[in-house]
Scaffold this active site. Structure first.
Site, PDB file in Angstrom:
ATOM      1  N   GLU A  41      51.060  61.860  94.520  1.00  0.00           N
ATOM      2  CA  GLU A  41      51.454  61.088  93.350  1.00  0.00           C
ATOM      3  C   GLU A  41      52.908  60.664  93.587  1.00  0.00           C
ATOM      4  O   GLU A  41      53.786  61.511  93.751  1.00  0.00           O
ATOM      5  CB  GLU A  41      51.330  61.947  92.096  1.00  0.00           C
ATOM      6  CG  GLU A  41      51.519  61.180  90.815  1.00  0.00           C
ATOM      7  CD  GLU A  41      51.386  62.083  89.598  1.00  0.00           C
ATOM      8  OE1 GLU A  41      51.664  61.592  88.494  1.00  0.00           O
ATOM      9  OE2 GLU A  41      51.016  63.268  89.743  1.00  0.00           O
ATOM     10  N   ASP A  64      59.131  63.306  81.563  1.00  0.00           N
ATOM     11  CA  ASP A  64      59.669  64.122  82.647  1.00  0.00           C
ATOM     12  C   ASP A  64      60.756  65.071  82.181  1.00  0.00           C
ATOM     13  O   ASP A  64      61.594  64.738  81.331  1.00  0.00           O
ATOM     14  CB  ASP A  64      60.219  63.223  83.756  1.00  0.00           C
ATOM     15  CG  ASP A  64      59.119  62.461  84.461  1.00  0.00           C
ATOM     16  OD1 ASP A  64      58.093  63.090  84.751  1.00  0.00           O
ATOM     17  OD2 ASP A  64      59.272  61.251  84.695  1.00  0.00           O
ATOM     18  N   TYR A  85      43.760  63.473  84.412  1.00  0.00           N
ATOM     19  CA  TYR A  85      44.986  64.249  84.583  1.00  0.00           C
ATOM     20  C   TYR A  85      45.165  65.123  83.343  1.00  0.00           C
ATOM     21  O   TYR A  85      45.458  64.631  82.265  1.00  0.00           O
ATOM     22  CB  TYR A  85      46.152  63.269  84.735  1.00  0.00           C
ATOM     23  CG  TYR A  85      47.471  63.855  85.179  1.00  0.00           C
ATOM     24  CD1 TYR A  85      47.983  65.023  84.628  1.00  0.00           C
ATOM     25  CD2 TYR A  85      48.236  63.199  86.145  1.00  0.00           C
ATOM     26  CE1 TYR A  85      49.198  65.538  85.038  1.00  0.00           C
ATOM     27  CE2 TYR A  85      49.468  63.700  86.560  1.00  0.00           C
ATOM     28  CZ  TYR A  85      49.940  64.863  85.996  1.00  0.00           C
ATOM     29  OH  TYR A  85      51.153  65.365  86.394  1.00  0.00           O
TER      30      TYR A  85
END
Length: 264
Positions: free
Chosen positions: A49, A60, A174
């Protein structure tokens, strides 16, 4: 048959889980990113990824935010990332999943972004801030260019919506293992096991778990829970940064080998 699907089918026959490292493109520069990609292949990664740096990475944690800042400071752009990918040697055969936020994609245009990504050799896309309704627009465009649009499910996703996401995701689903941003965690939340099984009942698409996997023990735990893949990001990015630019590729390869052993 798309490259991501082919790789999962191969791994299923081998009886092991996919190892999927995350790497920030351009940290500290794109020449190093190219070296690290080749090192990850040598280290036994099954897919990679690859993050495209963005100035406001909401999903993040601090480690990957810092990596994105370093990459942006080095002048990394989506176009330069695509250009670097096109220079990878012919024997580089890992499926690459580009991780980007919505703004860079929408600024360029969905059609053009997918065209450039496919032309650079990417196999899939992850857009963490793209809602399901917008994903329904992007997915046919991605498919037209041979790309799988991978969708994310969080522990807080309502059950009915989780099923819709699993049905719409391509390549794999995911599964975000924690409520919050990316980053290493000392322990994985046990409810993830139930979410893995729930997703598998909703769709035949493989399930990969990310966010919070910090080492081989968490990889083993995710494997025991029945996941098809483990995504390791912050732990790898942190180790590479500590090693320094000259040693990043060798550090990435070494850590990848440790994680690969836990996938069996």
């Amino acid at each position: 048959m798309h490259a991501i699907h082919q790789r999962f089918e191969q791994l299923k026959q081998e009886g092991r889980m996919a190892l999927m490292p995350f790497l920030m493109a351009g940290d500290p520069d794109l020449a190093t990113t190219r070296e690290v990609l080749l090192a990850l292949q040598r280290g036994g990664a099954d897919m990679v990824e690859l993050g495209i740096p963005y100035s406001d990475p909401l999903a993040d944690g601090p480690v990957i935010q810092a990596a994105a800042s370093r990459a942006l400071h080095a002048g990394t752009t989506p176009a330069k990332v695509m250009e670097m990918l096109s220079t990878l040697p012919d024997d580089f055969d890992l499926p690459l999943i580009l991780f980007s936020y919505s703004n860079p994609l929408l600024n360029l245009g969905m059609q053009r972004f997918c065209e450039q990504a496919a032309g650079a050799g990417a196999s899939g896309l992850v857009i963490p801030d793209l809602p399901l309704e917008e994903a329904d627009r992007l997915s046919p465009i991605a498919t037209q260019h041979g790309l799988d649009l991978v969708l994310l499910v969080a522990p807080t996703t309502p059950e009915a919506r989780m099923a819709r996401i699993a049905e719409s995701s391509r390549g794999f689903t995911y599964l975000v293992s924690v409520t919050g941003v990316t980053g290493e965690r000392a322990q994985m939340e046990t409810r993830v096991e139930g979410l893995v099984q729930q997703l598998k009942q909703s769709s035949p698409v493989p399930v990969a778990v990310g966010f919070g996997i910090s080492g081989p023990e968490q990889v083993k735990q995710v494997r025991r829970w029945g996941a098809d893949g483990a995504i390791v990001g912050s732990a790898l990015v942190k180790r590479m940064a500590a090693a320094g630019a000259a040693n990043m590729a060798s550090e990435a390869e070494s850590f990848c080998r440790e994680l690969r052993e836990a996938c069996h």
